[in-house]
Design a protein around this motif. Structure first.
Motif, PDB file in Angstrom:
ATOM      1  N   CYS A   7     -23.705 -25.945  -3.461  1.00 30.23           N
ATOM      2  CA  CYS A   7     -23.161 -25.009  -2.493  1.00 30.23           C
ATOM      3  C   CYS A   7     -24.146 -24.743  -1.347  1.00 30.23           C
ATOM      4  CB  CYS A   7     -22.808 -23.711  -3.213  1.00 30.23           C
ATOM      5  SG  CYS A   7     -22.057 -22.487  -2.169  1.00 30.23           S
ATOM      6  N   ILE A  38     -13.891 -25.963  -9.965  1.00 27.14           N
ATOM      7  CA  ILE A  38     -13.294 -25.270  -8.823  1.00 27.14           C
ATOM      8  C   ILE A  38     -11.972 -25.941  -8.485  1.00 27.14           C
ATOM      9  CG2 ILE A  38     -13.546 -24.737  -6.385  1.00 27.14           C
ATOM     10  CD1 ILE A  38     -16.451 -24.359  -6.824  1.00 27.14           C
ATOM     11  N   ASP A  39     -10.907 -25.139  -8.445  1.00 27.60           N
ATOM     12  CA  ASP A  39      -9.580 -25.619  -8.075  1.00 27.60           C
ATOM     13  C   ASP A  39      -9.482 -25.572  -6.560  1.00 27.60           C
ATOM     14  OD1 ASP A  39      -6.953 -26.338  -7.968  1.00 27.60           O
ATOM     15  OD2 ASP A  39      -6.184 -24.384  -8.572  1.00 27.60           O
ATOM     16  N   VAL A  40      -9.395 -26.750  -5.922  1.00 29.47           N
ATOM     17  CA  VAL A  40      -9.350 -26.813  -4.467  1.00 29.47           C
ATOM     18  C   VAL A  40      -7.922 -26.892  -3.932  1.00 29.47           C
ATOM     19  CG1 VAL A  40     -11.639 -27.773  -4.204  1.00 29.47           C
ATOM     20  CG2 VAL A  40      -9.708 -29.307  -4.482  1.00 29.47           C
ATOM     21  N   GLU A  44      -5.893 -30.389  -7.700  1.00 30.83           N
ATOM     22  CA  GLU A  44      -7.188 -31.078  -7.754  1.00 30.83           C
ATOM     23  C   GLU A  44      -8.292 -30.083  -8.101  1.00 30.83           C
ATOM     24  OE1 GLU A  44     -10.198 -33.546  -4.812  1.00 30.83           O
ATOM     25  OE2 GLU A  44      -8.287 -32.812  -4.054  1.00 30.83           O
ATOM     26  N   THR A  45      -9.109 -30.447  -9.085  1.00 31.67           N
ATOM     27  CA  THR A  45     -10.262 -29.622  -9.441  1.00 31.67           C
ATOM     28  C   THR A  45     -11.522 -30.451  -9.287  1.00 31.67           C
ATOM     29  OG1 THR A  45     -10.094 -30.205 -11.763  1.00 31.67           O
ATOM     30  CG2 THR A  45      -8.987 -28.185 -11.079  1.00 31.67           C
ATOM     31  N   ARG A  46     -12.600 -29.794  -8.895  1.00 34.60           N
ATOM     32  CA  ARG A  46     -13.903 -30.447  -8.773  1.00 34.60           C
ATOM     33  C   ARG A  46     -14.904 -29.703  -9.617  1.00 34.60           C
ATOM     34  NH1 ARG A  46     -15.824 -31.170  -2.876  1.00 34.60           N
ATOM     35  NH2 ARG A  46     -17.480 -32.178  -4.029  1.00 34.60           N
ATOM     36  N   SER A  62     -12.950 -15.282  -4.698  1.00 35.53           N
ATOM     37  CA  SER A  62     -11.866 -16.118  -5.216  1.00 35.53           C
ATOM     38  C   SER A  62     -11.193 -15.421  -6.390  1.00 35.53           C
ATOM     39  CB  SER A  62     -12.413 -17.480  -5.645  1.00 35.53           C
ATOM     40  OG  SER A  62     -13.298 -17.315  -6.730  1.00 35.53           O
ATOM     41  N   THR A  72      -9.606 -21.233  -1.565  1.00 37.44           N
ATOM     42  CA  THR A  72      -8.919 -21.838  -0.425  1.00 37.44           C
ATOM     43  C   THR A  72      -9.843 -22.870   0.217  1.00 37.44           C
ATOM     44  OG1 THR A  72      -9.724 -20.162   1.088  1.00 37.44           O
ATOM     45  CG2 THR A  72      -7.630 -19.738   0.011  1.00 37.44           C
ATOM     46  N   LEU A  73      -9.249 -23.849   0.878  1.00 33.61           N
ATOM     47  CA  LEU A  73     -10.033 -24.892   1.513  1.00 33.61           C
ATOM     48  C   LEU A  73     -10.900 -24.355   2.635  1.00 33.61           C
ATOM     49  CD1 LEU A  73      -7.565 -27.911   1.629  1.00 33.61           C
ATOM     50  CD2 LEU A  73      -9.566 -27.631   0.205  1.00 33.61           C
ATOM     51  N   LEU A  76     -14.053 -23.084   1.079  1.00 39.03           N
ATOM     52  CA  LEU A  76     -14.951 -24.157   0.668  1.00 39.03           C
ATOM     53  C   LEU A  76     -15.634 -24.801   1.861  1.00 39.03           C
ATOM     54  CD1 LEU A  76     -13.131 -26.073  -2.194  1.00 39.03           C
ATOM     55  CD2 LEU A  76     -15.221 -24.745  -2.327  1.00 39.03           C
TER      56      LEU A  76
END
Length: 80
Positions: A7, A38-40, A44-46, A62, A72-73, A76
């Protein structure tokens, strides 16, 4: 696992360990990294390695959905 936060980019700090006899040896202070899903969005999760300072910020900005943080994008993009 790398020793850098995904981050903020923070990494280990270096310096001297000073003994009682005042001998100096080099040492590293590692940051407290945690693995976080993290759900983006869009299903999709990263998985990221985030320091606890950024994790506190992420939790306040969040919401928790199905065991992972929904972000939210735009948030990020602001972090990265």
């Amino acid at each position: 696992m790398s020793k850098f936060c995904d981050c903020c980019g923070r990494g280990p700090a270096t310096g001297n360990a000073v003994s009682h006899s005042n001998r100096h040896t080099r040492r590293r202070w590692l940051i407290n990294l945690q693995s976080v899903r993290i759900d983006v969005g869009g299903g999709e999760t990263r998985k990221l390695h985030i320091c606890t300072k950024c994790l506190r910020l992420l939790k306040s900005k969040s919401r928790l959905v199905n065991g992972s943080f929904a972000v939210t994008l735009t948030f990020l993009v602001a972090i990265f």
